[in-house]
Each structure stands twice: as C-alpha cells, then as structure tokens.
Design a protein around this motif. Structure first.
Motif, PDB file in Angstrom:
ATOM      1  N   VAL A  80       0.917  -1.288   0.036  1.00  0.00           N
ATOM      2  CA  VAL A  80       0.115  -0.072  -0.057  1.00  0.00           C
ATOM      3  C   VAL A  80       1.015   1.268  -0.055  1.00  0.00           C
ATOM      4  N   LYS A  81       1.934   1.101   1.072  1.00  0.00           N
ATOM      5  CA  LYS A  81       2.710   2.418   0.957  1.00  0.00           C
ATOM      6  C   LYS A  81       3.546   2.541  -0.181  1.00  0.00           C
ATOM      7  N   ALA A  82       3.940   1.432  -0.833  1.00  0.00           N
ATOM      8  CA  ALA A  82       4.718   1.675  -2.225  1.00  0.00           C
ATOM      9  C   ALA A  82       3.927   2.185  -3.031  1.00  0.00           C
ATOM     10  N   PHE A 214      12.850   5.985  -2.375  1.00  0.00           N
ATOM     11  CA  PHE A 214      11.903   4.763  -1.965  1.00  0.00           C
ATOM     12  C   PHE A 214      12.477   3.779  -1.302  1.00  0.00           C
ATOM     13  N   ALA A 215      13.577   3.165  -1.678  1.00  0.00           N
ATOM     14  CA  ALA A 215      13.972   2.070  -0.730  1.00  0.00           C
ATOM     15  C   ALA A 215      14.149   1.943   0.380  1.00  0.00           C
ATOM     16  N   ARG A 216      14.060   3.368   1.294  1.00  0.00           N
ATOM     17  CA  ARG A 216      13.908   3.827   2.469  1.00  0.00           C
ATOM     18  C   ARG A 216      12.588   3.399   3.128  1.00  0.00           C
ATOM     19  N   GLU A 223      13.442  -0.376  13.147  1.00  0.00           N
ATOM     20  CA  GLU A 223      12.836   0.722  13.435  1.00  0.00           C
ATOM     21  C   GLU A 223      11.321   0.560  13.285  1.00  0.00           C
ATOM     22  N   PRO A 224      10.540   1.625  13.655  1.00  0.00           N
ATOM     23  CA  PRO A 224       8.844   1.849  13.523  1.00  0.00           C
ATOM     24  C   PRO A 224       8.595   1.696  11.953  1.00  0.00           C
ATOM     25  N   ARG A 225       7.550   1.174  11.491  1.00  0.00           N
ATOM     26  CA  ARG A 225       7.253   1.154  10.237  1.00  0.00           C
ATOM     27  C   ARG A 225       6.639   2.497   9.886  1.00  0.00           C
ATOM     28  N   TRP A 226       6.710   2.907   8.498  1.00  0.00           N
ATOM     29  CA  TRP A 226       6.148   4.212   7.894  1.00  0.00           C
ATOM     30  C   TRP A 226       4.840   4.186   8.125  1.00  0.00           C
ATOM     31  N   ARG A 230       3.454   9.798   6.492  1.00  0.00           N
ATOM     32  CA  ARG A 230       4.944   9.923   6.162  1.00  0.00           C
ATOM     33  C   ARG A 230       5.295   9.447   4.846  1.00  0.00           C
ATOM     34  N   THR A 231       4.545   8.352   4.333  1.00  0.00           N
ATOM     35  CA  THR A 231       4.955   7.864   3.056  1.00  0.00           C
ATOM     36  C   THR A 231       4.500   8.959   2.047  1.00  0.00           C
TER      37      THR A 231
END
Length: 273
Positions: A80-82, A214-216, A223-226, A230-231
């Motif tokens: 979804v974020k991608a 994008f790779a980040r 670390e906490p998921r985005w 934030r995305t």
C-alpha cells in the motif's frame, strides 16, 4: 553478508510480486506495439490499457494478501505504501515535469485522445505507475545488496559505491525508456541522438533521487514502520527535490537547441508565476 530481498516479510513478498508481475505488463505492451494494435486505440482503449497494466499492482495484493499481511490493516501493508509513494511521485512527474520534455528536450507526443490532464493523456498517468513500480522493484534489491554487504557500518567505499550504483541505474533506466519509445510513432523527438544521450541525463534526475528515497520505505527491521502520512510526505518531498534540480537544468543548461532562459508553460524565466 549482503542480501537482496527485505528481511521484513510484507516488504519481501511485495518486492517479489512486483518483479514477477513486471514481465506480464511488459509483454502486453510489447504485443500491442509489435502488432500495431495501438493504431486502433482512442480514448477508451488507451484508458483501459492504462488500467490493465497498473491496477494489478493494487488489486492482486489486495485480493490475495501474503501471510504476513493477513489480518493487518491496509495502512500497515508495505505494498500500500509503495503504491502511494509511486503514485504521488509519478503524478507530479506527469503533471509538471513532462513540460520540461516538451520545451527543453523538444520531445512531444500526439496520441489520438482528448482525455487530458495538463496536456498529458490521462492513460499515461496509469502507464507511468506500472513503469515506476517495475523500475523501483528492480533497483531496491540491488541497492540493498550493496548496503548490506557492509553490515550496519558506514564507510567512504559504501557511500561512493552507492552513488555510482544509483547514477548507473538511473541513467540506464532513463536511456532504455527513451530508446524503447522510438517504436511508438505518437512520440515526436526532434533530435533523437541528443535525446538519447543528453535527454537521458536529464531524465535520470528523476531516478537519482527516487531510487534511494523509495528504497527507504520500511527498510530497517528495528525501526517503526512508516505511516501513510510519512509515505506521502516523503514522496512529495522527493518530487520537490527533482523539481528543483530540473529547473536548475533549465536555468543553467537550457534546452537541446535553445538558451537557458527558456520558459516552461507554468514557469516564468525566473520561477513560478
């Protein structure tokens, strides 16, 4: 020891799905071009084509979630974020940056369509999404393989290598897309040799920024998921960096056969009107 695919199950599955799906839409596209079926296309047909190649990036993982995504809200799923990141980045690219190609690179297209948004056929917004999904799904594992080869440490070799890899992938991507578009007669390129060499350098600005940014997304396991916000902000921030660099090109280098004082439709000689 370096690795190619993410250690995070949701991201690993999505990356592999995007890579496996890429040959599917590319085959559809290739057949349409090879058989010249596109000559029969108008508004509806081109729009359907855009949906056919782009929507599976969303509909398949939505309908057939991987085990890691089952039971998760959509906002926590990597795919979804991608899709959100690439959709926003691609929208800005089509809506704004296409005009740099029109004016600076003297590359235009005249599809037999009337369904346009800021002089860009709407179906291209969807086609761009399929392109960008494939580009970034292919380059993220390459970057990860290099980054993880050094463990969590930092070194000048890692940094220099990252820069070289990003620039090489960006130029290759830009050049290959420009070269393959030669087969579509709706694209008009005044000087093809300059477009391939210089125009590809301009186009690679997009990917020099987007590939590492994008790779980040959800890249570090600890670390906490985005979040979705934030995305979206990261995508728009990356797009703004590209926007600035494109306009620096306009001011400093200019077009292929004109002076640096060229004016883009939405830009004055000294900035946004």
């Amino acid at each position: 020891m370096g690795y190619w695919f993410s250690k995070i199950p949701s991201k690993r599955w999505a990356e592999k799905f995007f890579l496996l799906y890429s040959p599917v839409w590319m085959t559809i596209f290739s057949l349409i071009v090879a058989t010249e079926t596109y000559k029969l296309f108008y508004d509806v047909e081109f729009f359907i084509l855009g949906l056919v190649v782009s929507l599976p990036c969303v509909l398949y993982p939505l309908a057939f979630p991987c085990d890691a995504d089952k039971g998760k809200p959509l906002r926590d799923r990597y795919w979804v974020k991608a899709n959100i990141w690439l959709a926003l980045f691609g929208f800005v690219g089509n809506y704004f940056w296409t005009h740099y190609f029109f004016v600076l690179l003297e590359a235009t297209y005249k599809f037999p369509v009337t369904f346009m948004l800021n002089e860009v056929p709407v179906f291209l917004y969807f086609v761009t999404h399929a392109y960008f999904v494939s580009y970034h799904a292919a380059t993220t594992p390459i970057l990860r393989r290099w980054w993880t080869a050094f463990g969590g440490g930092k070194s000048w070799i890692k940094t220099l290598g990252s820069i070289v890899i990003v620039f090489a992938m960006a130029y290759f991507t830009a050049f290959m897309e420009a070269w393959t578009l030669e087969k579509v007669p709706y694209y008009s390129i005044k000087n093809r040799e300059s477009m391939y060499l210089i125009g590809s350098t301009f186009y690679m600005i997009y990917f020099v920024i987007s590939f590492p940014m994008f790779a980040r997304i959800d890249e570090t396991p600890n670390e906490p998921r985005w979040s979705l916000s934030r995305t979206a902000l990261e995508a728009l921030g990356s797009a703004m960096i590209v926007f600035i660099l494109c306009d620096f090109w306009r001011l400093i280098i200019g077009g292929l056969s004109a002076s640096p004082s060229l004016s883009i439709p939405f830009l004055g000689a000294h900035g946004i009107k």
